[in-house]
Design an enzyme around this catalytic site. Structure first.
Site, PDB file in Angstrom:
ATOM      1  N   GLU A   1      -5.121 -11.077  -1.975  1.00  0.00           N
ATOM      2  CA  GLU A   1      -5.936 -11.056  -0.748  1.00  0.00           C
ATOM      3  C   GLU A   1      -7.414 -11.213  -1.092  1.00  0.00           C
ATOM      4  OE1 GLU A   1      -4.940  -7.762   1.822  1.00  0.00           O
ATOM      5  OE2 GLU A   1      -2.816  -7.897   1.338  1.00  0.00           O
TER       6      GLU A   1
ATOM      7  N   GLU B   1       0.815  -1.225   0.000  1.00  0.00           N
ATOM      8  CA  GLU B   1       0.000   0.000   0.000  1.00  0.00           C
ATOM      9  C   GLU B   1       0.844   1.269   0.000  1.00  0.00           C
ATOM     10  OE1 GLU B   1      -2.859  -0.684   3.162  1.00  0.00           O
ATOM     11  OE2 GLU B   1      -3.718  -2.394   2.122  1.00  0.00           O
TER      12      GLU B   1
END
Ligand code: XIL
Length: 349
Positions: free
Chosen positions: A255, A149
């Site tokens: 994910e 991220e």
């Protein structure tokens, strides 16, 4: 023991074995690794959980246990115990180990959040963190999410937090180089979310990937988290996979899960119509990955958690959710069968 008792128990053992042989698993039909993120405590203590992880998947990721706040809780102390036990489980069951994650703005220990020292000292500390962790797992952990991220929530600007502030925007490139020095064989990945709803972010990720390749920064893959919602558009899912694949890097759906309970009028009931939409979307995601990511770039698909019982979404968003392929009792859901059947049909074509 009489002959007949021995005979009957032999037959029983045999039929159990053949029942087991007949069970079909999604992982047999993907043609790429199928992974799951695991909770270290459940993996240690829950037999049913252990069996599912070992039988259903061939790649494993620690959900939290290799994050900086867990593995490096104090400036001068590392704690590898839980990470090591996940690695031992994976080794025992011949599973690939994907490391998550070396640097993440949200997974930082207190000592780092409150860091007061100089920029140079912090750079040394981050380098040493990366090289200690990668070095500890050298030859065991196959791949790493080096930075998680990196970009801001919904655009292509660089996310601001202490490491970025003190090391500068190019900190990610340095992290890749440090990780590569510590284990030149490890596959190094930049993991990100939000490209299914932010075109800017998608383009930002692609420019970073191309820039890294041009500068010979040792990046091997891109992780697309895909915490999906049942209303995410199929076209966008395809577009993301196609565009990311053009970088030539390995593509990891890293994910995967799929929220069904969304919007203002939360149902709180897992209705048949929600189940149906979820089944179709899951099948679509698997098909799209098979079709649009070239074989050599298929790093795999990893689910985020095993079952609806242990999904991170329930505690994080304080709501009921059913985002995975296994239910509260760790039984396969209908969506599991839908994905299995669709993959089987593909392989028999
Ligand atoms: C989540 C874990 O699942 C939770 O248990 C923890 O409380 C917070 O982090 N994106 C990521 C993962 O990259 O590391 C996050 O994992 C979920 C979102």
């Amino acid at each position: 023991m009489s002959f007949s008792v021995i005979f009957v128990s032999l037959i029983k053992a045999q039929s159990n074995a053949s029942i087991k042989d007949k069970i079909e698993y999604i992982k047999q039909f993907t043609g790429f690794p199928l992974g799951v993120s695991v909770d270290g405590a459940l993996l240690l203590h829950n037999k049913v959980y252990q069996n599912i992880v070992a039988n259903e998947f061939n790649s494993i990721t620690a959900e939290n246990q290799m994050k900086m706040y867990m593995i490096h809780p104090e400036k001068d102390r590392y704690d590898f115990a839980m990470g090591d036990s996940i690695v031992a489980f994976a080794k025992l069951h011949n599973m690939r180990i994907h490391g998550h994650t070396l640097v993440w703005f949200d997974g930082m220990p207190k000592w780092l959040k409150n860091y007061q020292g100089s920029n140079k000292d912090l750079e040394r500390l981050i380098k040493s963190h990366i090289q200690t962790v990668v070095g500890h797992y050298k030859g065991k952990v196959y791949s790493w999410d080096v930075v998680n991220e990196y970009l801001a929530h919904n655009n292509d600007s660089v996310r601001k937090f202490i490491i970025q502030e003190k090391l500068g925007n190019d900190y990610m490139a340095k992290c890749f180089q440090w990780a590569h020095e510590a284990d030149p064989n490890a596959i190094l990945i930049y993991n990100e979310y939000g490209m299914e709803w932010s075109e800017k972010k998608l383009q930002g990720i692609i420019s970073i990937a191309n820039d890294f390749k041009k500068r010979n920064i040792p990046i091997s893959g891109l992780g697309v988290q895909f915490h999906l919602k049942i209303f995410n558009s199929n076209d966008t899912i395809v577009r993301v996979l196609k565009e990311l694949s053009k970088t030539g890097l390995k593509i990891h759906i890293s994910e995967l899960d799929m929220m069904v309970n969304i919007g203002k009028n939360r149902a709180n009931v897992y209705t048949d119509s929600l189940k149906k939409v979820q089944q179709e979307k899951y099948v679509f995601v698997f098909n799209a990955y098979c079709k649009y990511v070239p074989d050599a770039q298929k790093f795999g698909i990893t689910f985020w958690n095993v079952s609806d019982k242990d999904t991170w979404l329930r505690p994080t968003y304080k709501m009921i959710e059913w985002p995975l392929l296994f239910d509260e009792n760790y039984e396969r859901k209908q969506v599991y069968q839908s994905v299995l059947i669709s993959l089987k049909n593909k392989t028999s074509q």
